[in-house]
Design an enzyme around this catalytic site. Structure first.
Site, PDB file in Angstrom:
ATOM      1  N   CYS A  86       0.845  -1.199   0.000  1.00 13.87           N
ATOM      2  CA  CYS A  86       0.000   0.000   0.000  1.00 13.87           C
ATOM      3  C   CYS A  86       0.883   1.253   0.000  1.00 13.87           C
ATOM      4  O   CYS A  86       1.563   1.516  -0.979  1.00 13.87           O
ATOM      5  CB  CYS A  86      -0.969  -0.043   1.179  1.00 13.87           C
ATOM      6  SG  CYS A  86      -2.334   1.116   1.020  1.00 13.87           S
ATOM      7  N   HIS A 203      -3.501  -5.629   1.042  1.00 17.15           N
ATOM      8  CA  HIS A 203      -2.859  -5.815   2.346  1.00 17.15           C
ATOM      9  C   HIS A 203      -2.776  -7.281   2.748  1.00 17.15           C
ATOM     10  O   HIS A 203      -3.665  -7.786   3.445  1.00 17.15           O
ATOM     11  CB  HIS A 203      -3.658  -5.063   3.413  1.00 17.15           C
ATOM     12  CG  HIS A 203      -3.496  -3.587   3.367  1.00 17.15           C
ATOM     13  ND1 HIS A 203      -2.477  -2.924   4.006  1.00 17.15           N
ATOM     14  CD2 HIS A 203      -4.232  -2.636   2.755  1.00 17.15           C
ATOM     15  CE1 HIS A 203      -2.589  -1.614   3.791  1.00 17.15           C
ATOM     16  NE2 HIS A 203      -3.644  -1.414   3.026  1.00 17.15           N
ATOM     17  N   GLU A 205      -0.990  -8.492   5.031  1.00 20.71           N
ATOM     18  CA  GLU A 205      -0.876  -8.607   6.496  1.00 20.71           C
ATOM     19  C   GLU A 205      -2.250  -8.554   7.178  1.00 20.71           C
ATOM     20  O   GLU A 205      -2.381  -8.925   8.331  1.00 20.71           O
ATOM     21  CB  GLU A 205       0.055  -7.508   7.042  1.00 20.71           C
ATOM     22  CG  GLU A 205      -0.576  -6.149   7.283  1.00 20.71           C
ATOM     23  CD  GLU A 205      -0.813  -5.324   6.008  1.00 20.71           C
ATOM     24  OE1 GLU A 205      -0.647  -5.871   4.888  1.00 20.71           O
ATOM     25  OE2 GLU A 205      -1.178  -4.146   6.139  1.00 20.71           O
TER      26      GLU A 205
END
Lengths: 238, 741
Positions: A86, A203, A205
């Site tokens: 990002c 994302h 994560e």
């Protein structure tokens, strides 16, 4: 494996990346302040999401001048795996480690939702455990993720198979309808010529535990762990 | 002696001025007058509301901090505390929607980390005029972008909220923001100034001329000249606040701080005098040392500025270097501007010159207290009178149903929450758009659920009952997720309290909140009062908004709104039936706000909520959703929407006699929850309900591609799920998205 998660002023997914790597994947993950002199002996570097320096100028435009970026460039030049997620992807673009730029999303709004990505290249340290054409479901959360590359750059990216992820339908088919932010060629992630630096808008994560909606992001980090294990000196392994 | 025009310009009455003279033993100078005017503004002093707020229940086994601090604090186990509060930013959001909403978010976040907690969730309760109006669309666009702009940047997820539309909010939108943070119990710190000789530090952004007299503005009605107040609205800088947040949490870990407070409304004035008053200390500060971003600022401007992203610290003597080090790391101002004294005075210097000297306690705690006259509105009986037979026919039941699910108040709010980062911090469990927001608490097995709710129509028809219904609904939403309510915060949005009918609404609503919270055993740990929500004499619907926090012991047992599979049994928990008094149906289909809102039996409500939480904890619930606007049929449809195409076929309790179908489908009621359970669990769920005294019945099954509601055996609404879902999905966004090219 030891991951360095760089903290710029305004990073806000730094803790999430650290948590995913340590709690969900069982790796070492250290937060590294942007004024730090070194990367603390890390095996891989994560540039996390957020709004570095508020992103009041172009996203990532100031972060590329942070002292730590000198070390990140050296680390990347030496072949170390670097992933920009990002805002981290935006920083890599601004730093010239990856080609192209970002525009505001096609509908000019910030978008936060789960999307589907098709894995386009599996010969990067962050996709080697994925299957070619595999569809991953993970969130996006950005206002400026509309990737742009001029035709020549795009041709180079395509010829060198450096497009790593594309926005796709849940079944993996490509259709402009699923190109959530209007990116050139539905590009969600790319890598450098040497393939060790990867940037993506979604994302991973945030997609490492079923409790928060998806585990499809794990393969990105598991790939890095596998890549590092594969190239680790024998002396260290035994 | 101050001339009457200056006194009036400061929003003070002659009697209030006399009181100032009595406190000081002399006439105030202009700076002192300014300080009194903001501290005694309605916004800061609660002078019209305190007398009523006293009656709210504030104690409970888990309450570590009740009202009177920057935020309330609850013990959530594992040595952790939940720190939370709701606040309004209504007036600024009308004048400048983006910045007004953004700084509302920034302000409430500061209140939370000021207590030593890391903020982990935001929710918003919004009210606007009709979305048909371009002016409303501009406001919605700006407010949503402002909330997104601030929350997304600072990295705190917006995990839930509500929005409603009514013409009375056209000139006075409501922007209420709830924030919750987590702190170690021993890490909670308060806004107190103690210890003579301790340093007073100014940290964060520089002071400018923005927002001067914002608190006073928020304590007056609007009129045509309000647009000229734009310079009174502050401008937010989420990046700076992100740095401030991290620096504050880092410096708190050193133990060098005695107390700290956000400079919110009334800025440096309020933070210094409130901290001094709480600690029984004096504060001596020099405004010449305050970092300023404009030249030539007067002490008056510096003391009254509402520039954002600033805080006041009380630092233990001898430990200043620890604060300096952390703030240097984050490249932030941290400037010693004075010290704590033992004389109880707020003393303001400008270099060598003393420019104000006011005793802290009377300034903070002896603000005027008004028991304003209140009177039931003369037309109340007329409002409550509803003759259903006088209503024009509104189409077939299927047509009415589709109209309702596509109406802005009921339709999907995805267009809004898609703009909010609702996943950052990777704690968000409940998908966006569910009834309650749910986040896990990392490092524990627990999760927290929260909901913000209010219904202005109910409160306009019966403020006492309407406020009780708001408490019940907010707590019920928490229970549907599997949570047990443990505390509440409230945001009380009303018109001009100097009008007896408005004051009556307020008094009755607060009484309702108190009675409901007592019955449900939910302590109120703080909140916010926003009065003078009027434009050109048009008051908003009285809108108390309740934010309830609940605890879920096992984060793996969180229950969502949507159906999970076909073939599940659909069970109604709670007594069947509903009323169209004050309903969404009446408003959407007939443009009428009349009648008596649903009755509420608080004992039955409590049993219902406990049952829902118990069933969730036992893993019996596949989905759960409370019945609210639009009644049972809409509640059930909402469980089918976003389920991936799982329809339903149910029997609706009630009959088809005159008006019966409408009441059965769309009548609203308190204390109803629709759940889906495995077919094999249905008997056990019914037995459990029976043993706890909660009425329960199987209505039908999930599955199929239609939404089919039967009454007296025959389908009365029978529509394709896809068609209903399309209406629902586009019901709000159609006003905001440009038509396809």
């Amino acid at each position: 494996m030891r991951f360095a998660v760089v903290v710029f002023p305004g990073s806000n997914c730094d803790h999430d990346a650290q948590y995913a790597l340590s709690s969900a994947l069982g790796q070492e993950a250290e937060l590294v302040w942007h004024k730090a002199r070194d990367l603390g002996g890390a095996d891989a570097v994560v540039l996390p999401g957020g709004f570095s320096y508020g992103d009041y100028l172009r996203c990532g435009a100031i972060a590329r001048f942070s002292p730590i970026m000198t070390r990140v460039r050296e680390f990347a030049a030496a072949g170390g795996p670097v992933i920009g997620i990002c805002n981290g992807f935006q920083v890599l673009l601004e730093a010239g480690l990856l080609p192209g730029g970002m525009r505001r999303n096609r509908d000019l709004k910030f978008i936060c939702e789960h999307v589907h990505l098709r894995v386009e290249a599996t010969d990067t340290p962050f996709t080697r455990q994925a299957a070619a054409g595999q569809v991953l479901r993970m969130p996006i959360a950005h206002g400026e993720g509309n990737y742009y590359a001029d035709p020549e750059t795009l041709r180079t990216l395509a010829d060198d198979r450096r497009i790593v992820f594309r926005y796709a339908a849940p079944d993996g088919s490509l259709d402009e309808r699923w190109n959530v932010n209007g990116s050139t060629a539905a590009i969600a992630g790319i890598c450098n010529r040497e393939r060790n630096v990867v940037g993506l808008m979604p994302h991973p994560e945030r997609a490492c535990e079923a409790a928060v909606g998806s585990t499809d992001g794990r393969v990105v980090f598991e790939s890095a762990v596998a890549a590092l294990a594969a190239c680790a000196p024998v002396a260290e392994v035994t | 002696m101050t001339d009457p025009a200056t006194i009036a310009a400061h929003g003070l009455t002659a009697a209030e001025y006399e009181r100032i003279v009595a406190i000081l033993g002399r006439h105030p100078n202009l700076l002192e007058l300014g300080i009194f005017s903001v501290m005694w503004s309605e916004h800061c002093s609660y002078k019209s509301s305190r007398i009523h707020l006293r009656n709210l229940p504030t104690a409970g086994a888990r309450v570590l901090q009740g009202p009177g601090e920057n935020a309330g604090v609850l013990d959530i186990g594992d040595g952790l505390a939940a720190v939370f509060k709701i606040e309004s930013h209504n007036h600024p959001s009308f004048i400048e929607p983006y910045q007004g909403a953004a700084t509302g978010v920034g302000g409430i976040i500061r209140d939370i980390f000021t207590m030593g907690a890391r903020p982990i969730a935001l929710l918003d309760s919004l009210r606007f005029g009709s979305p048909e109006s371009p002016a409303t669309r501009r406001l919605v666009d700006g407010v949503v972008a402002g909330i997104a702009g601030y929350g997304n940047s600072i990295g705190i997820p917006t995990v839930g909220g509500e929005v409603a539309f009514d013409e009375t909010y056209a000139g006075n939108p409501l922007v209420n923001v709830f924030c919750l943070g987590i702190a170690p119990v021993e890490g909670v710190i308060r806004g107190r100034a103690e210890g003579t000789g301790n340093a007073v530090y100014y940290v964060g952004a520089s002071t400018g001329r923005d927002g001067i007299h914002g608190a006073t503005m928020a304590s007056a009605e609007f009129d045509d000249a309000s647009a000229e107040k734009r310079p009174n609205v502050q401008v937010g800088d989420p990046f700076l606040e992100k740095l401030l947040l991290e620096a504050c949490l880092e410096v708190l870990r050193t133990g060098a701080l005695v107390g700290l407070q956000d400079m919110g409304a009334a800025g440096l004035t309020c933070s210094s005098c409130e901290m001094g008053a709480r600690g029984g200390a004096g504060i001596d500060i020099d405004v010449a040392r305050v970092p300023q971003r404009e030249s030539g600022m007067t002490p008056y401007e510096i003391m009254l500025s509402e520039s954002q992203e600033r805080m006041l610290f009380i630092v233990r003597r001898g430990r200043e270097a620890e604060v300096d080090r952390v703030f240097a790391k984050w490249d932030l101002h941290a400037v010693r501007i004075g010290e704590v004294t033992g004389d109880g005075l707020l003393r303001v210097r400008d270099g060598g010159r003393t420019v104000a000297e006011i005793p802290n306690r009377p300034l903070a705690d002896e603000a005027p207290l008004y028991d304003r006259p209140y009177r039931e509105p003369a037309d109340l009986a007329a409002r409550q009178t509803l003759d259903p037979s006088a209503l024009a026919p509104s189409g077939s039941p299927s047509e009415v149903f589709l109209r309702l699910v596509g109406s802005p108040g009921i339709a999907s709010k995805r267009w809004i929450y898609r703009q909010y980062d609702h996943m950052v911090r990777t704690n968000t469990i409940a998908p966006a758009g569910a009834g309650a927001g749910v986040v896990r608490v990392k490092g524990t097995r627990r999760a927290l659920a929260f909901s913000v709710d209010g219904n202005g129509r109910y409160c306009w028809l019966d403020p006492y009952r309407g406020a009780m219904l708001a408490v019940a609904e907010s707590a019920r939403n928490v229970a549907c997720a599997g949570g047990r309510p443990i505390g509440a915060t409230n945001c009380l949005n009303f018109g001009n309290p100097e009008r007896p009918e408005i004051m009556w609404q307020f008094a009755r609503a607060v009484a309702g909140i108190g009675d409901a919270c007592r019955a449900l055993d939910i302590p109120v740990t703080g909140g916010n009062v926003s009065l003078y929500n009027e434009t050109d004499g048009q008051a908003i619907l009285p809108t108390p908004v309740l934010g309830v926090v609940g605890i879920i012991e096992d984060a793996g047992r969180v229950v969502g709104r949507t159906f999970r599979e076909a073939g599940a049994a659909i069970v109604l928990l709670g007594a069947p039936g509903g009323t169209i008094g004050g309903s969404e149906y009446l408003k959407v289909m007939h443009g009428v706000v009349r009648g008596v809102p649903p009755a509420l039996d608080l004992g039955a409500e409590r049993r219902l909520q406990q049952l829902a939480a118990d069933l969730a904890a036992a893993g019996r619930l596949r989905s759960a959703h409370d019945c609210s606007e639009g009644g049972l049929a809409v509640a059930l449809a909402e469980c089918a929407f976003e389920s991936g195409g799982i329809g339903l076929d149910v029997r609706v309790p009630g009959g088809t006699q005159a008006g019966g179908a409408t009441a059965a489908l769309h009548g609203e009621a308190a204390s109803q929850i629709v759940v889906s359970v495995r077919e094999t669990d249905a008997d056990a769920v019914l037995a459990r309900a029976a043993s706890t005294g909660v009425p329960a019945q199987v209505l039908g099954r999930t599955g199929g591609e239609r939404l089919r509601f039967r009454l007296d055996g025959a389908p009365v609404v029978d529509v394709a799920l896809a068609e209903a879902e399309r209406r629902w999905a586009s019901g709000l966004s159609r006003y905001f998205e440009a038509p396809a090219a």
